[in-house]
Motif scaffolding. Structure first.
Motif, PDB file in Angstrom:
ATOM      1  N   SER A  93     -83.036 100.129  61.476  1.00 17.55           N
ATOM      2  CA  SER A  93     -82.202  98.941  61.271  1.00 17.55           C
ATOM      3  C   SER A  93     -80.975  98.991  62.169  1.00 17.55           C
ATOM      4  O   SER A  93     -80.607  97.989  62.777  1.00 17.55           O
ATOM      5  N   CYS A  94     -80.336 100.135  62.239  1.00 13.57           N
ATOM      6  CA  CYS A  94     -79.112 100.258  63.036  1.00 13.57           C
ATOM      7  C   CYS A  94     -79.393 100.339  64.526  1.00 13.57           C
ATOM      8  O   CYS A  94     -78.539  99.973  65.334  1.00 13.57           O
ATOM      9  N   SER A  95     -80.564 100.812  64.903  1.00 15.78           N
ATOM     10  CA  SER A  95     -80.890 100.991  66.313  1.00 15.78           C
ATOM     11  C   SER A  95     -81.579  99.780  66.932  1.00 15.78           C
ATOM     12  O   SER A  95     -81.914  99.807  68.106  1.00 15.78           O
ATOM     13  N   GLN A  96     -81.809  98.739  66.136  1.00 14.65           N
ATOM     14  CA  GLN A  96     -82.472  97.544  66.678  1.00 14.65           C
ATOM     15  C   GLN A  96     -81.627  96.907  67.770  1.00 14.65           C
ATOM     16  O   GLN A  96     -80.485  97.290  67.983  1.00 14.65           O
ATOM     17  N   GLY A  97     -82.144  95.893  68.408  1.00 10.21           N
ATOM     18  CA  GLY A  97     -81.472  95.280  69.550  1.00 10.21           C
ATOM     19  C   GLY A  97     -80.223  94.477  69.240  1.00 10.21           C
ATOM     20  O   GLY A  97     -79.290  94.467  70.007  1.00 10.21           O
ATOM     21  N   TRP A  98     -80.146  93.758  68.157  1.00 12.30           N
ATOM     22  CA  TRP A  98     -79.011  92.920  67.765  1.00 12.30           C
ATOM     23  C   TRP A  98     -78.733  91.793  68.761  1.00 12.30           C
ATOM     24  O   TRP A  98     -77.672  91.194  68.741  1.00 12.30           O
ATOM     25  N   ALA A 113     -72.053  84.851  64.879  1.00  7.22           N
ATOM     26  CA  ALA A 113     -73.138  83.976  64.458  1.00  7.22           C
ATOM     27  C   ALA A 113     -74.470  84.660  64.720  1.00  7.22           C
ATOM     28  O   ALA A 113     -74.614  85.427  65.668  1.00  7.22           O
ATOM     29  N   GLY A 114     -75.421  84.370  63.862  1.00  8.30           N
ATOM     30  CA  GLY A 114     -76.760  84.924  64.001  1.00  8.30           C
ATOM     31  C   GLY A 114     -77.454  84.937  62.660  1.00  8.30           C
ATOM     32  O   GLY A 114     -76.918  84.418  61.665  1.00  8.30           O
ATOM     33  N   PRO A 131     -71.010  92.746  74.720  1.00  9.21           N
ATOM     34  CA  PRO A 131     -70.665  93.902  73.883  1.00  9.21           C
ATOM     35  C   PRO A 131     -71.146  93.795  72.433  1.00  9.21           C
ATOM     36  O   PRO A 131     -71.112  94.780  71.711  1.00  9.21           O
ATOM     37  N   TRP A 132     -71.593  92.621  72.003  1.00 13.70           N
ATOM     38  CA  TRP A 132     -71.877  92.414  70.576  1.00 13.70           C
ATOM     39  C   TRP A 132     -73.002  93.280  70.043  1.00 13.70           C
ATOM     40  O   TRP A 132     -72.837  93.895  68.977  1.00 13.70           O
ATOM     41  N   PRO A 133     -74.158  93.398  70.697  1.00 12.99           N
ATOM     42  CA  PRO A 133     -75.217  94.258  70.142  1.00 12.99           C
ATOM     43  C   PRO A 133     -74.778  95.714  69.972  1.00 12.99           C
ATOM     44  O   PRO A 133     -75.051  96.329  68.940  1.00 12.99           O
ATOM     45  N   CYS A 140     -73.110  99.643  62.215  1.00 13.23           N
ATOM     46  CA  CYS A 140     -74.198  99.930  61.286  1.00 13.23           C
ATOM     47  C   CYS A 140     -74.350 101.443  61.100  1.00 13.23           C
ATOM     48  O   CYS A 140     -74.405 101.934  59.966  1.00 13.23           O
ATOM     49  N   HIS A 141     -74.392 102.174  62.201  1.00 16.50           N
ATOM     50  CA  HIS A 141     -74.492 103.633  62.102  1.00 16.50           C
ATOM     51  C   HIS A 141     -73.285 104.214  61.362  1.00 16.50           C
ATOM     52  O   HIS A 141     -73.423 105.166  60.592  1.00 16.50           O
ATOM     53  N   GLY A 142     -72.108 103.635  61.577  1.00 14.64           N
ATOM     54  CA  GLY A 142     -70.913 104.084  60.865  1.00 14.64           C
ATOM     55  C   GLY A 142     -71.033 103.891  59.368  1.00 14.64           C
ATOM     56  O   GLY A 142     -70.682 104.774  58.581  1.00 14.64           O
TER      57      GLY A 142
END
Length: 193
Positions: A93-98, A113-114, A131-133, A140-142
């Motif tokens: 989940s945290c490593s996905q592309g975003w 937004a998303g 920079p957003w992804p 998320c990792h934090g």
């Protein structure tokens, strides 16, 4: 008559005249100008999520974690996942592309937004990528590191509101204490022993 019509049509096309001059062009559509959000140096260059967008980012992260865990549980018949399975799902989940997240300006205020985020305007410009992804992945990792996989999965099992409460609206949450991103949702019911 046909040869004359064919010659006229051919000459009209070659000369650049045609149906538009005879009938007039299509009616002009009203022009709408929607500017892209103007990002500050912090919003453009910092490796960290700007304070004003952290609540939105937290809600996006909670949504993605919830979706990934729900899908994984669906594959095992809605049963609880083993520890190794939910740890793996949280890592993915945290490593996905975003890449589907970005910033748009709504009523003069910049908002993330998303998927899973409210108030997305169809007639606005959204700045994706950049920079957003990386910022979302880092946050998320934090959260997973701070809260722990077991606590996050336990909140997920209690429902989406409990997960948002744990990650975003708790004492140290990005949305706690009237921070940017709107009002806190109602408190999640907790089963206490």
């Amino acid at each position: 008559m046909r040869p004359v019509l064919a010659v006229w049509l051919a000459l009209s096309l070659l000369a650049g005249t045609g149906a538009q001059e005879v009938c007039g062009g299509p009616p002009a559509a009203p022009a709408h100008s929607i500017p892209a959000p103007q990002l500050s140096p912090e919003e453009r260059l910092s490796p960290h999520m700007p304070e004003s967008l952290r609540c939105d980012a937290c809600h996006a992260i909670a949504f993605q974690i919830e979706e990934q865990l729900r899908r994984a549980e669906g594959k095992v018949g809605r049963k609880a996942l083993s520890e190794s399975d939910y740890v793996d799902v949280l890592e993915r989940s945290c490593s996905q592309g975003w890449e589907s997240y970005g910033v748009q300006e709504l009523d003069g205020e910049k908002r993330l937004a998303g998927p899973g985020l409210p108030r997305q305007e169809p007639m606005s410009v959204m700045v994706l990528g950049g920079p957003w992804p990386g910022r979302l992945s880092k946050m998320c990792h934090g959260y997973v590191g701070e809260r722990g996989e077991a606590q996050i999965y336990g909140a997920h099992r209690r429902g989406p509101a409990a997960l948002r409460e744990l990650l975003c609206h708790g004492e140290k949450g990005a949305c706690a204490g009237g921070k940017a991103g709107g009002p806190a949702p109602p408190k999640a019911m907790q089963n206490e022993l």
